[in-house]
Design a protein around this motif. Structure first.
Motif, PDB file in Angstrom:
ATOM      1  N   TYR A 176       0.829  -1.196   0.000  1.00  0.00           N
ATOM      2  CA  TYR A 176       0.000   0.000   0.000  1.00  0.00           C
ATOM      3  C   TYR A 176       0.868   1.252   0.000  1.00  0.00           C
ATOM      4  O   TYR A 176       0.611   2.205  -0.752  1.00  0.00           O
ATOM      5  CB  TYR A 176      -0.931   0.006   1.213  1.00  0.00           C
ATOM      6  CG  TYR A 176      -1.627   1.333   1.402  1.00  0.00           C
ATOM      7  CD1 TYR A 176      -2.666   1.709   0.572  1.00  0.00           C
ATOM      8  CD2 TYR A 176      -1.199   2.226   2.386  1.00  0.00           C
ATOM      9  CE1 TYR A 176      -3.289   2.943   0.718  1.00  0.00           C
ATOM     10  CE2 TYR A 176      -1.825   3.455   2.554  1.00  0.00           C
ATOM     11  CZ  TYR A 176      -2.863   3.813   1.711  1.00  0.00           C
ATOM     12  OH  TYR A 176      -3.470   5.039   1.844  1.00  0.00           O
ATOM     13  N   ARG A 177       1.899   1.262   0.821  1.00  0.00           N
ATOM     14  CA  ARG A 177       2.793   2.421   0.872  1.00  0.00           C
ATOM     15  C   ARG A 177       3.472   2.641  -0.477  1.00  0.00           C
ATOM     16  O   ARG A 177       3.614   3.787  -0.935  1.00  0.00           O
ATOM     17  CB  ARG A 177       3.837   2.211   1.973  1.00  0.00           C
ATOM     18  CG  ARG A 177       3.273   2.279   3.380  1.00  0.00           C
ATOM     19  CD  ARG A 177       4.290   1.816   4.414  1.00  0.00           C
ATOM     20  NE  ARG A 177       3.907   2.195   5.768  1.00  0.00           N
ATOM     21  CZ  ARG A 177       4.615   1.901   6.850  1.00  0.00           C
ATOM     22  NH1 ARG A 177       5.736   1.201   6.731  1.00  0.00           N
ATOM     23  NH2 ARG A 177       4.200   2.283   8.042  1.00  0.00           N
ATOM     24  N   GLN A 178       3.865   1.555  -1.109  1.00  0.00           N
ATOM     25  CA  GLN A 178       4.500   1.653  -2.421  1.00  0.00           C
ATOM     26  C   GLN A 178       3.510   2.182  -3.459  1.00  0.00           C
ATOM     27  O   GLN A 178       3.841   3.062  -4.264  1.00  0.00           O
ATOM     28  CB  GLN A 178       5.012   0.281  -2.846  1.00  0.00           C
ATOM     29  CG  GLN A 178       5.665   0.227  -4.211  1.00  0.00           C
ATOM     30  CD  GLN A 178       6.205  -1.170  -4.510  1.00  0.00           C
ATOM     31  OE1 GLN A 178       6.975  -1.726  -3.719  1.00  0.00           O
ATOM     32  NE2 GLN A 178       5.795  -1.751  -5.625  1.00  0.00           N
ATOM     33  N   ALA A 179       2.287   1.675  -3.423  1.00  0.00           N
ATOM     34  CA  ALA A 179       1.259   2.117  -4.359  1.00  0.00           C
ATOM     35  C   ALA A 179       0.904   3.583  -4.141  1.00  0.00           C
ATOM     36  O   ALA A 179       0.643   4.327  -5.095  1.00  0.00           O
ATOM     37  CB  ALA A 179       0.016   1.243  -4.212  1.00  0.00           C
ATOM     38  N   LEU A 180       0.922   4.019  -2.885  1.00  0.00           N
ATOM     39  CA  LEU A 180       0.647   5.419  -2.567  1.00  0.00           C
ATOM     40  C   LEU A 180       1.732   6.323  -3.146  1.00  0.00           C
ATOM     41  O   LEU A 180       1.442   7.360  -3.772  1.00  0.00           O
ATOM     42  CB  LEU A 180       0.559   5.585  -1.047  1.00  0.00           C
ATOM     43  CG  LEU A 180      -0.006   6.889  -0.496  1.00  0.00           C
ATOM     44  CD1 LEU A 180      -1.447   7.084  -0.922  1.00  0.00           C
ATOM     45  CD2 LEU A 180       0.104   6.891   1.030  1.00  0.00           C
TER      46      LEU A 180
END
Length: 407
Positions: free
Chosen positions: A361-365
């Motif tokens: 999720y952090r990477q996608a954000l």
């Protein structure tokens, strides 16, 4: 025993269907893969379900897995098995992920993982269809769930696991009545042993997606999620993906709910999360392929998603692409950092596979794949208590002088 387990019910299963070719198979017969070598999907008379079940009737039932009985394959109530499969909570983690991110914490289920959903259904159907001996490969949690449920109904179970499977899982499998063997290889090497024994008639093959009913148990994650959110769905779902049964099951659940008229056509973007050291689905997604080649030299701290080859690869990829989602790989350092952050900042102890979804999720954000104001659900697939934790070595001598300023 609650009302969900004792009430008589009609069954709404019509047939099974090859997920690749659409070929029909008779229900109420024992099946592994289709003739095309692909998973079979259970089909229901959804018009009859709609006539028989209203949402307000469902809302009045106890919030457990068996509340969904009209959308599940077990025909005879006496064949239902249960260890108390609750509806798992949605937990916010604002400090480590922001105000719009929720974790569906599957570690609250029997045997401490979401494998309970799939295996309770598969074992109930094995009982119904007269299976007496089962074998399965596992990276740990699935074997533990199978051992628990099969023991409860008196089905003999043999489990094969990679030799580096976490010790707690191996001991848990043995403690709950299964015969467990460590194998000097990966999960697909264990699967080859299971397949050979099944071909010789020694047992029924319970490998991921090689029987039709684990998907039906796992799809209850999607049914629950829709009900918990007031019959709508989040904008994105991040799911730890090895064999991918849960992602496939949720995608099926959403389709069935729409056909019932309980939700609309909008779907979450599905993010299939893998570890950088074992990412066959990610590689196939990025290459535009429909099937994923075996990943060689697979390695990751997230043992549950260390699956070099998935028999349902095309179903995973199809769901991800149809949803507008993505397959993402995250490295072990990011996984461990996410686990640490969620525990220290939000008080929620994720398993490594759950940590992978937070890292993804952090990477996608960062990459603009999701926005921070979008409602997102991450799946934590098991309790973090099953995995090695960092040492805590600080000690005090109660007889000595205590420096309280240092505490």
């Amino acid at each position: 025993m609650n009302e969900n387990l004792t009430a008589d019910r009609a069954t709404f299963v019509t047939h099974l269907e090859c997920s690749l070719t659409g070929e029909r198979y008779e229900a109420d017969q024992l099946h592994n893969l289709s003739r095309a070598g692909r998973p079979l999907l259970v089909r229901y008379d959804l018009d009859a379900v709609r006539d028989a079940l209203r949402r307000d009737t469902l809302a009045a039932r106890a919030t457990d897995l068996w509340r969904w009985r009209e959308l599940l394959p077990v025909r005879e109530t006496r064949n239902i098995v249960s260890l108390g499969e609750i509806e798992t909570p949605l937990i916010p983690i604002p400090a480590s992920a922001g105000p719009n991110v929720w974790v569906k914490d599957e570690g609250r289920l029997p045997t401490g993982s979401f494998k309970a959903r799939g295996l309770v259904m598969a074992v109930a159907m094995a009982k119904e269809l007269g299976v007496t001996r089962i074998a399965m490969p596992t990276n740990g949690n699935a074997g533990a769930a199978l051992a628990a449920y099969a023991t409860r109904v008196g089905i003999e179970t043999i489990v094969f696991c990679p030799e580096d499977t976490p010790e707690v899982n191996v001991r848990e499998i043995a403690a709950q009545g299964a015969k467990v063997w460590r194998v000097n290889g990966l999960i697909d090497d264990c699967g080859a042993i299971v397949g050979k024994g099944a071909a010789e008639g020694r047992w029924f093959d319970f490998s991921t997606l090689k029987e039709p009913y684990r998907i039906e148990g796992k799809k209850t994650m999607g049914l629950e999620l829709a009900a918990q959110l007031g019959w709508r769905l989040p904008k994105a779902i991040f799911y730890p993906t090895g064999g991918g049964t849960g992602l496939i099951g949720m995608w099926k659940a959403f389709d069935e709910l729409e056909k019932l008229g309980w939700i609309g056509a909008e779907r979450p973007r599905m993010f299939a999360v893998q570890a950088a050291g074992c990412a066959p689905i990610v590689r196939a997604f990025e290459a535009g392929e429909e099937h994923a080649e075996r990943w060689e030299d697979a390695h990751t701290v997230a043992a549950g998603i260390r699956v070099p080859r998935a028999v349902g690869d095309f179903l995973i990829l199809r769901a991800v692409r149809e949803s507008g989602g993505k397959a993402l790989a995250v490295g072990d350092p990011a996984i461990l950092r996410a686990v640490d952050d969620a525990a220290r900042r939000d008080g929620l102890l994720l398993c490594p596979e759950g940590g992978a979804t937070l890292a993804a999720y952090r990477q996608a954000l960062r990459d603009g794949e999701v926005d921070e104001d979008e409602e997102v659900v991450l799946f934590n697939c098991a309790t973090g208590l099953k995995y090695p934790l960092p040492a805590a070595e600080q000690r005090l001598d109660r007889h000595g002088a205590i420096d309280f300023d240092r505490l």
